[in-house]
Design a protein around this motif. Structure first.
Motif, PDB file in Angstrom:
ATOM      1  N   VAL A   1     -19.091   5.824  -2.527  1.00  0.00           N
ATOM      2  CA  VAL A   1     -18.266   5.493  -3.759  1.00  0.00           C
ATOM      3  C   VAL A   1     -16.841   5.314  -3.258  1.00  0.00           C
ATOM      4  CG1 VAL A   1     -17.494   6.139  -6.045  1.00  0.00           C
ATOM      5  CG2 VAL A   1     -19.890   6.753  -5.073  1.00  0.00           C
ATOM      6  N   ARG A   2     -16.202   6.141  -2.800  1.00  0.00           N
ATOM      7  CA  ARG A   2     -14.767   6.017  -2.181  1.00  0.00           C
ATOM      8  C   ARG A   2     -14.547   4.878  -1.542  1.00  0.00           C
ATOM      9  NH1 ARG A   2     -14.649  11.132   0.517  1.00  0.00           N
ATOM     10  NH2 ARG A   2     -12.530  10.543   0.988  1.00  0.00           N
ATOM     11  N   VAL A   3     -15.437   4.577  -0.444  1.00  0.00           N
ATOM     12  CA  VAL A   3     -15.386   3.579   0.486  1.00  0.00           C
ATOM     13  C   VAL A   3     -15.504   2.137  -0.238  1.00  0.00           C
ATOM     14  CG1 VAL A   3     -16.452   2.299   2.244  1.00  0.00           C
ATOM     15  CG2 VAL A   3     -15.978   4.746   2.591  1.00  0.00           C
ATOM     16  N   ASP A   4     -16.315   2.203  -1.199  1.00  0.00           N
ATOM     17  CA  ASP A   4     -16.761   0.632  -1.946  1.00  0.00           C
ATOM     18  C   ASP A   4     -15.601   0.401  -2.631  1.00  0.00           C
ATOM     19  OD1 ASP A   4     -19.342   0.781  -0.882  1.00  0.00           O
ATOM     20  OD2 ASP A   4     -20.165   1.471  -2.621  1.00  0.00           O
ATOM     21  N   LEU A   5     -14.973   1.526  -3.651  1.00  0.00           N
ATOM     22  CA  LEU A   5     -13.825   1.195  -4.209  1.00  0.00           C
ATOM     23  C   LEU A   5     -12.742   0.876  -3.384  1.00  0.00           C
ATOM     24  CD1 LEU A   5     -14.200   4.232  -6.834  1.00  0.00           C
ATOM     25  CD2 LEU A   5     -14.554   1.869  -7.277  1.00  0.00           C
ATOM     26  N   VAL A   6     -12.291   1.506  -2.314  1.00  0.00           N
ATOM     27  CA  VAL A   6     -11.078   1.014  -1.558  1.00  0.00           C
ATOM     28  C   VAL A   6     -11.187  -0.150  -0.819  1.00  0.00           C
ATOM     29  CG1 VAL A   6     -11.445   2.231   0.414  1.00  0.00           C
ATOM     30  CG2 VAL A   6      -9.196   2.005  -0.425  1.00  0.00           C
ATOM     31  N   GLN A   7     -12.722  -0.577  -0.638  1.00  0.00           N
ATOM     32  CA  GLN A   7     -12.880  -1.942   0.013  1.00  0.00           C
ATOM     33  C   GLN A   7     -12.568  -3.021  -1.057  1.00  0.00           C
ATOM     34  OE1 GLN A   7     -16.450  -2.172   2.173  1.00  0.00           O
ATOM     35  NE2 GLN A   7     -15.892  -0.939   3.821  1.00  0.00           N
ATOM     36  N   SER A   8     -12.968  -2.756  -2.170  1.00  0.00           N
ATOM     37  CA  SER A   8     -12.865  -3.686  -3.310  1.00  0.00           C
ATOM     38  C   SER A   8     -11.430  -3.757  -3.613  1.00  0.00           C
ATOM     39  CB  SER A   8     -13.604  -3.350  -4.505  1.00  0.00           C
ATOM     40  OG  SER A   8     -14.792  -3.642  -4.581  1.00  0.00           O
ATOM     41  N   TRP A   9     -10.561  -2.735  -3.397  1.00  0.00           N
ATOM     42  CA  TRP A   9      -9.044  -3.017  -3.452  1.00  0.00           C
ATOM     43  C   TRP A   9      -8.488  -3.850  -2.536  1.00  0.00           C
ATOM     44  CZ3 TRP A   9      -4.670  -1.424  -0.985  1.00  0.00           C
ATOM     45  CH2 TRP A   9      -3.438  -1.457  -1.712  1.00  0.00           C
ATOM     46  N   MET A  10      -8.879  -3.378  -1.313  1.00  0.00           N
ATOM     47  CA  MET A  10      -8.208  -3.945  -0.047  1.00  0.00           C
ATOM     48  C   MET A  10      -8.604  -5.568   0.011  1.00  0.00           C
ATOM     49  SD  MET A  10      -6.515  -2.593   2.541  1.00  0.00           S
ATOM     50  CE  MET A  10      -5.469  -3.849   1.961  1.00  0.00           C
ATOM     51  N   ALA A  11      -9.813  -5.649  -0.428  1.00  0.00           N
ATOM     52  CA  ALA A  11      -9.942  -7.373   0.039  1.00  0.00           C
ATOM     53  C   ALA A  11      -9.463  -8.413  -1.045  1.00  0.00           C
ATOM     54  CB  ALA A  11     -11.481  -7.408  -0.797  1.00  0.00           C
ATOM     55  N   HIS A  12      -8.658  -7.710  -2.044  1.00  0.00           N
ATOM     56  CA  HIS A  12      -7.784  -8.668  -3.023  1.00  0.00           C
ATOM     57  C   HIS A  12      -6.535  -9.068  -2.280  1.00  0.00           C
ATOM     58  CE1 HIS A  12      -5.418  -9.935  -6.326  1.00  0.00           C
ATOM     59  NE2 HIS A  12      -6.395  -9.713  -7.237  1.00  0.00           N
ATOM     60  N   PRO A  13      -6.276 -10.433  -2.417  1.00  0.00           N
ATOM     61  CA  PRO A  13      -5.196 -10.908  -1.711  1.00  0.00           C
ATOM     62  C   PRO A  13      -3.925 -10.086  -1.996  1.00  0.00           C
ATOM     63  CG  PRO A  13      -5.898 -12.501  -3.234  1.00  0.00           C
ATOM     64  CD  PRO A  13      -7.063 -11.346  -3.225  1.00  0.00           C
ATOM     65  N   ALA A  14      -3.698  -9.673  -3.156  1.00  0.00           N
ATOM     66  CA  ALA A  14      -2.303  -8.994  -3.663  1.00  0.00           C
ATOM     67  C   ALA A  14      -2.252  -8.007  -2.774  1.00  0.00           C
ATOM     68  CB  ALA A  14      -2.382  -8.748  -5.057  1.00  0.00           C
ATOM     69  N   SER A  15      -3.446  -7.163  -2.553  1.00  0.00           N
ATOM     70  CA  SER A  15      -3.294  -6.011  -1.894  1.00  0.00           C
ATOM     71  C   SER A  15      -3.231  -6.287  -0.517  1.00  0.00           C
ATOM     72  CB  SER A  15      -4.945  -5.191  -1.981  1.00  0.00           C
ATOM     73  OG  SER A  15      -5.164  -5.133  -3.418  1.00  0.00           O
ATOM     74  N   GLN A  16      -3.635  -7.099   0.154  1.00  0.00           N
ATOM     75  CA  GLN A  16      -3.350  -7.510   1.725  1.00  0.00           C
ATOM     76  C   GLN A  16      -1.742  -7.935   1.655  1.00  0.00           C
ATOM     77  OE1 GLN A  16      -6.374  -9.764   3.425  1.00  0.00           O
ATOM     78  NE2 GLN A  16      -7.966  -8.665   2.892  1.00  0.00           N
ATOM     79  N   ALA A  17      -1.193  -8.500   0.750  1.00  0.00           N
ATOM     80  CA  ALA A  17       0.018  -8.818   0.721  1.00  0.00           C
ATOM     81  C   ALA A  17       0.865  -7.421   0.777  1.00  0.00           C
ATOM     82  CB  ALA A  17       0.334  -9.517  -0.247  1.00  0.00           C
ATOM     83  N   ARG A  18       0.371  -6.551   0.048  1.00  0.00           N
ATOM     84  CA  ARG A  18       0.987  -5.393  -0.462  1.00  0.00           C
ATOM     85  C   ARG A  18       0.934  -4.670   1.019  1.00  0.00           C
ATOM     86  NH1 ARG A  18       2.734  -1.802  -4.086  1.00  0.00           N
ATOM     87  NH2 ARG A  18       2.664   0.388  -3.257  1.00  0.00           N
ATOM     88  N   ILE A  19       0.004  -4.502   1.724  1.00  0.00           N
ATOM     89  CA  ILE A  19       0.048  -3.755   2.969  1.00  0.00           C
ATOM     90  C   ILE A  19       0.573  -4.407   4.007  1.00  0.00           C
ATOM     91  CG2 ILE A  19      -1.672  -2.204   1.946  1.00  0.00           C
ATOM     92  CD1 ILE A  19      -3.400  -3.637   4.436  1.00  0.00           C
ATOM     93  N   GLY A  20       1.056  -5.808   4.010  1.00  0.00           N
ATOM     94  CA  GLY A  20       1.583  -6.645   4.922  1.00  0.00           C
ATOM     95  C   GLY A  20       0.628  -7.064   5.824  1.00  0.00           C
ATOM     96  N   TYR A  21      -0.534  -7.308   5.601  1.00  0.00           N
ATOM     97  CA  TYR A  21      -1.311  -8.270   6.329  1.00  0.00           C
ATOM     98  C   TYR A  21      -1.596  -9.677   6.190  1.00  0.00           C
ATOM     99  CZ  TYR A  21      -5.819  -9.317   8.575  1.00  0.00           C
ATOM    100  OH  TYR A  21      -7.250 -10.288   9.060  1.00  0.00           O
ATOM    101  N   ASP A  22      -1.252 -10.384   7.280  1.00  0.00           N
ATOM    102  CA  ASP A  22      -1.407 -11.860   7.136  1.00  0.00           C
ATOM    103  C   ASP A  22      -2.299 -12.394   8.276  1.00  0.00           C
ATOM    104  OD1 ASP A  22       0.145 -11.619   9.409  1.00  0.00           O
ATOM    105  OD2 ASP A  22       1.963 -12.937   8.620  1.00  0.00           O
ATOM    106  N   GLY A  23      -3.171 -11.420   8.672  1.00  0.00           N
ATOM    107  CA  GLY A  23      -3.997 -11.987   9.714  1.00  0.00           C
ATOM    108  C   GLY A  23      -4.989 -12.952   8.901  1.00  0.00           C
ATOM    109  N   PHE A  24      -5.140 -13.076   7.850  1.00  0.00           N
ATOM    110  CA  PHE A  24      -6.278 -13.960   7.097  1.00  0.00           C
ATOM    111  C   PHE A  24      -5.626 -15.521   7.600  1.00  0.00           C
ATOM    112  CE2 PHE A  24      -3.125 -12.907   3.949  1.00  0.00           C
ATOM    113  CZ  PHE A  24      -2.317 -14.004   3.662  1.00  0.00           C
ATOM    114  N   ALA A  25      -4.357 -15.605   7.831  1.00  0.00           N
ATOM    115  CA  ALA A  25      -3.865 -16.988   8.229  1.00  0.00           C
ATOM    116  C   ALA A  25      -4.014 -17.392   9.664  1.00  0.00           C
ATOM    117  CB  ALA A  25      -2.546 -17.101   7.657  1.00  0.00           C
ATOM    118  N   THR A  26      -5.053 -16.809  10.450  1.00  0.00           N
ATOM    119  CA  THR A  26      -5.358 -17.147  11.680  1.00  0.00           C
ATOM    120  C   THR A  26      -6.908 -17.764  11.783  1.00  0.00           C
ATOM    121  OG1 THR A  26      -5.740 -14.974  12.225  1.00  0.00           O
ATOM    122  CG2 THR A  26      -3.530 -15.610  12.550  1.00  0.00           C
ATOM    123  N   GLY A  27      -6.938 -17.874  13.183  1.00  0.00           N
ATOM    124  CA  GLY A  27      -8.515 -18.084  13.433  1.00  0.00           C
ATOM    125  C   GLY A  27      -9.548 -18.831  12.577  1.00  0.00           C
ATOM    126  N   GLY A  28      -9.029 -19.551  11.786  1.00  0.00           N
ATOM    127  CA  GLY A  28     -10.069 -20.359  10.852  1.00  0.00           C
ATOM    128  C   GLY A  28     -10.009 -22.035  11.003  1.00  0.00           C
TER     129      GLY A  28
END
Lengths: 476, 514
Positions: free
Chosen positions: A405-432
């Protein structure tokens, strides 16, 4: 006050960007109102032919020019409504725009005013023929025709100034666009391309409008926008932006205050990166969908309402979200349970995920304490394997279920672009799908590249010149 | 990968060899057999991906992982799915980390050395010849000279170090631990790959476990499998093998498989199972074959794969660059060991969902502490171990009563570490924590986990002590072979991918030798 949201206004047939004026006055300064101009005279480079495709391309290009990376709303009247649906579908699919490289990001919802639907617009054939006849000789509408159109589309008279402005717009409206929309655009059926748009939408329609009025709209749009909120306006015709600017403004404010603003916002610099050609089309689409504010009336698909409520209480404790903005993590976990395959495994001794959730949440609801302190103690004991949920044989199995349950919830949080911005992850802008392969060239701690959000570090040596040029371009 | 114009066989054709699986076992073997003119068909349960199917979106990326549910038990249930599996043409190599240390010779004779674990019935020198061949075939980068092996040279200079690698190097230097650029099946210069095309280097993507569009990372789908197809092999995607057919004498005559929901059968003269440490024993237990030893599914091995994360002042952003760019082999046999065997240490950068998941599963975080740890993501650098795991018959794979989408019983895997594994993990955590602290970490956090799926059909000289012989041939059925890491008699401290590819070429040679 800095605007927090851009409102792109897509006018209806016969009107142009000037028609945004009454709305501009009615809206408070949190909103940046940007009207889109379709009414470009034939022969000019930006002229539009009245097909949905051409109108959509014009709007997409304008939005791309004006978008600041932050959230935006589509405000669309009549003809513009059909284009708004095409734009929303385009953005939610992450597709690249007219330049073939970059896309758009930040669409948070729509306010539609007597919108033309994605299906062929209902219109009496007599009326269509009569209106096409007005521009038979490729001339603009004359004063009488403009007056007939205006009178036929309002329920009560406008102020002199608004009336004069509307008539002026009608009388200069490009005849090719007028004819093109009536002959082609309005008749096109883009329902299939548009599909279902899971977007918060408010539809205003007049009680005194005909084919696109308040009684007609639900049937036309409820399958397109399952989250549509239909607002009938009494004593109102078709020209809602002129007739009821305050109600339109109120709808925008309400959409912002109650739906969009309570959801996490992706910072503008990050929004621009997601829109940019560096970001993969599919990733942009995933992000666009996840950034759409949650539906407060979400009906669970895998769980019951009570189970969803319990999961929401757990989510608040297990993944407490920063600030006041909220993602409905429980609803998103429910949607995943109902649809996509799981993560490829489950703990021995537990039933499949969906069943385990139901059993576990039901059991937890029975013993859920009232006081927040007791709730935290219970959660801590569950995490530590010191507490058995009645649904499962042992505390250890309960712990393993709760871990999922905890994993599912945190994954849903982490997958949001605002969350990725918050933690400083911009790797989505590569490799595509960028026109050329893009990756990282600066790997050192504390350093970033010129395309990366500025908060991510100092510019690496090899990027300094490029960055300066980039900022000069931005400033220009 | 491009399968246009591929030679195809009819179900009624008796092909020379059917290979089940297209990863690190099936891929090289298929290529070798096809190159020698054999009529071969490989079955792949998953789809044939286009390179554009690999996504940077971590939430949806597991489309390349085996998501049909496995049931995980024991004291420390190992995570499956995105942690250690692949599905699709390319198998596990779509997902693998491309970390390619060679096995240490001491690990192949662990039992002789220590009295516990298992010896490999294969000479290290012979294995090395195949390792070198694989490194050349797929393009492996690494440092020359290699500190722990003076004989070794690498074809390509190492890939760039990222911030976690820099920090691990610094920490190791301050502690007097030798560390260097990691060997990796990542090209550091553009490479024209025969029968595939141009592979591009230099993009420094940290997301390689989600698949790689540019061909920097070697997978069998851009190396061995295109070569196999060019030599006349057929690859049949979306085809799940569900049964094995035999004649009166017990020899294999074909397989049954499900394609688009239709059961079909393919005749063959020989069968190679290459579905990995879970699927191969699952099929054998389901069919009841090749199990006179009773060891099918026994001795499940993982690697202890604990991580330590340090919080630094600078933004590390370890999602940039090859994720495990630094290695030390100094702990393959630590001086102060209170255990048999040892472990490798690598630097670590991970993707955000992986990080969050491990904080929950491996560090027990929740609530405000979890969110604070996620805010530290950008400041975090990790190091991780890959530790010897001794075989135990209590760690095993069994069938359950529950059926999967193909109608096969689901597998339940039990994994419990023994005292040796716990001792290795303790040692590694101490050393790894020291490394990060020496590099300037303000705080450290331990994440416990395990990785890889090995050992469930182990090789042995004595038929009572294993499922296949040292060549990979079933002790029971002479035209049934296993070519995947289920045959590993011990886990080794090296990550398994490269070793498995070498074993695959070797098994192919043994098959060709008759």
């Amino acid at each position: 006050m800095m605007p927090v949201c851009t409102v792109f206004f897509l006018p209806g047939l016969g009107l142009d960007a000037t028609a945004a004026a009454p709305l501009g006055e009615a809206l408070d300064d949190r909103f940046r109102l940007v009207p889109i101009e379709f009414a470009v005279p034939a022969g000019e480079p930006d002229a539009v032919d009245g097909s949905v495709d051409a109108l959509t391309r014009t709007a997409l290009a304008a939005i791309a020019r004006e978008a600041d990376g932050g959230p935006w709303i589509l405000l669309a009247h009549s003809m513009g409504g059909k284009i708004a649906a095409a734009i929303a579908a385009h953005v939610l699919a992450g597709r690249t725009g007219p330049d073939g490289e970059s896309g758009l990001f930040g669409l948070a919802g729509s306010v539609l005013l007597a919108p033309s639907p994605p299906s062929p617009e209902p219109m009496s054939e007599n009326r269509r023929v009569r209106m096409i006849g007005w521009v038979a000789d490729e001339s603009t509408l004359d004063e009488e025709q403009a007056q007939e159109f205006l009178s036929g589309n309002i329920a009560s008279s406008l102020s002199d100034a608004d009336s004069a402005s509307a008539l002026q717009q009608l009388s200069r409206f490009p005849p090719s666009l007028w004819r093109g929309w009536l002959e082609v655009g309005s008749r096109e059926d883009i329902s299939h391309e548009v599909g279902t748009l899971d977007l918060p939408v408010t539809v205003l329609a007049g009680d005194d409008d005909d084919d696109l009025g308040s009684t007609a709209q639900p049937a036309l749009l409820k399958d397109v926008y399952p989250r549509a909120h239909f607002v009938p306006l009494p004593s109102t015709g078709h020209l809602i932006a002129y007739e009821r600017p305050n109600e339109v403004a109120k709808a925008i404010v309400e959409l912002w205050d109650t739906v969009i603003e309570p959801a996490p916002q992706t910072p503008a610099e990050w929004g621009r990166l997601i829109a940019s050609s560096r970001t993969d089309v599919e990733v942009r689409s995933n992000f666009a969908e996840r950034a759409v504010p949650d539906d407060a009336t979400y009906a669970p698909l895998a769980l019951t309402e009570d189970q969803l409520a319990t999961l929401r209480r757990l989510a608040d404790l297990l993944v407490p979200q920063p600030g006041t903005a909220r993602i409905d993590l429980a609803a998103r976990v429910d949607a995943r349970l109902a649809g996509k395959p799981g993560d490829g495994w489950r703990p021995a001794g537990l039933p499949d995920d969906r069943v385990a959730y139901r059993l576990g949440l039901d059991a937890l609801a029975q013993t859920w304490p009232d006081s927040p302190a007791d709730q935290r103690v219970l959660v801590g004991r569950l995490v530590a394997g010191e507490e058995a949920v009645a649904a499962f044989p042992t505390a250890e199995l309960s712990r393993r279920w709760f871990e999922d349950v905890r994993v599912d919830l945190v994954q849903s949080w982490m997958a949001h672009p605002a969350s990725q911005a918050r933690i400083g992850y911009d790797g989505f802008a590569t490799g595509g799908t960028a026109p050329e392969p893009v990756g990282f060239s600066e790997l050192a701690a504390g350093r970033r590249e010129s395309w990366e959000p500025r908060e991510l570090g100092r510019l690496g040596d090899r990027h300094e010149n490029h960055d300066q040029e980039q900022h000069e371009r931005d400033d220009a | 990968m491009n399968l246009d114009g591929m030679k195809t066989y009819q179900d009624d054709d008796e092909v020379d060899v059917v290979v089940v699986g297209t990863g690190a076992g099936g891929g090289p073997l298929l290529a070798r057999l096809a190159a020698r003119g054999l009529r071969v068909v490989a079955f792949e349960a998953g789809p044939n991906f286009d390179s554009t199917d690999f996504t940077q979106d971590e939430l949806t990326a597991p489309r390349i992982n085996w998501l049909s549910e496995r049931i995980s038990g024991g004291d420390t249930p190992t995570a499956f799915g995105p942690n250690n599996s692949g599905m699709g043409v390319g198998g596990g190599t779509l997902h693998w980390g491309a970390f390619t240390p060679r096995p240490d010779p001491r690990d192949l004779t662990l039992r002789t050395e220590t009295g516990v674990g298992a010896d490999w019935p294969i000479a290290h020198a012979e294995l090395v010849r195949y390792l070198v061949e694989v490194e050349r075939d797929i393009g492996v980068s690494g440092p020359t000279p290699y500190p722990w092996d003076a004989e070794r040279t690498y074809l390509y200079e190492p890939v760039a170090r990222n911030a976690p690698a820099d920090l691990m190097a610094l920490g190791c230097e301050r502690l007097g631990v030798r560390a260097t650029d990691a060997p990796a099946a990542m090209i550091s210069r553009d490479r024209e790959q025969p029968h595939h095309g141009l592979r591009r280097a230099g993009f420094n993507l940290g997301s390689i476990h989600q698949g790689d569009r540019f061909g920097t990372k070697a997978s069998t789908a851009i190396t061995y499998l295109p070569a196999a197809v060019a030599d006349g092999a057929e690859i049949r995607p979306n085809s799940m093998v569900t049964g094995i057919e035999r004649d009166g004498s017990g020899r294999v005559t074909g397989v049954t498989y499900l394609a688009d929901g239709v059961e079909r059968r393919q005749r063959c003269a020989a069968l190679v199972l290459a579905g990995g440490g879970v699927e191969t024993p699952r099929l054998l237990l389901h069919t009841g074959l090749a199990n006179s030893s009773g060891l099918v599914g026994r001795n499940f091995l993982a690697h202890g794969a604990a991580q330590v994360w340090g919080r630094f002042d600078e933004q590390i952003r370890g999602y940039r660059g090859y994720p495990s760019a630094l290695i030390t082999e100094d702990f393959v046999r630590p001086q102060d060991a209170d255990f048999a065997g040892g472990y490798l240490v690598q630097s670590l950068g991970v993707m955000p969902i992986n990080f969050a998941t491990n904080l929950v599963r491996g560090a027990g975080l929740w609530g405000k502490e979890l969110m604070a740890a996620l805010d530290d993501y950008r400041f975090s650098a990790g190091v991780g171990m890959n530790g010897e795991f001794l075989p135990s018959e209590d760690n095993l794979l069994e069938l359950t009563d529950e059926l999967d989408e193909w109608g096969l019983p689901r597998a339940e895997i039990s994994l419990s570490p023994g005292e040796n594994e716990k001792a290795i993990e303790r040692h590694a955590i101490t050393r790894m924590t020291e490394m990060l602290e020496a590099a300037g970490a303000r705080s450290t956090r331990v994440v416990l986990r395990s990785a890889h799926t090995l050992g469930t059909c182990r090789m042995s000289i004595d038929p009572s002590d294993g499922v296949v012989d040292p060549d990979g041939r079933s002790h029971d059925i002479d035209n049934l072979w296993i070519c995947d890491n289920s045959t590993f008699p011990s886990s080794l401290s090296a990550n398994p991918g490269l070793t498995q590819m070498a074993l695959a070429l070797r098994t192919a040679d043994r098959m060709l030798a008759g």
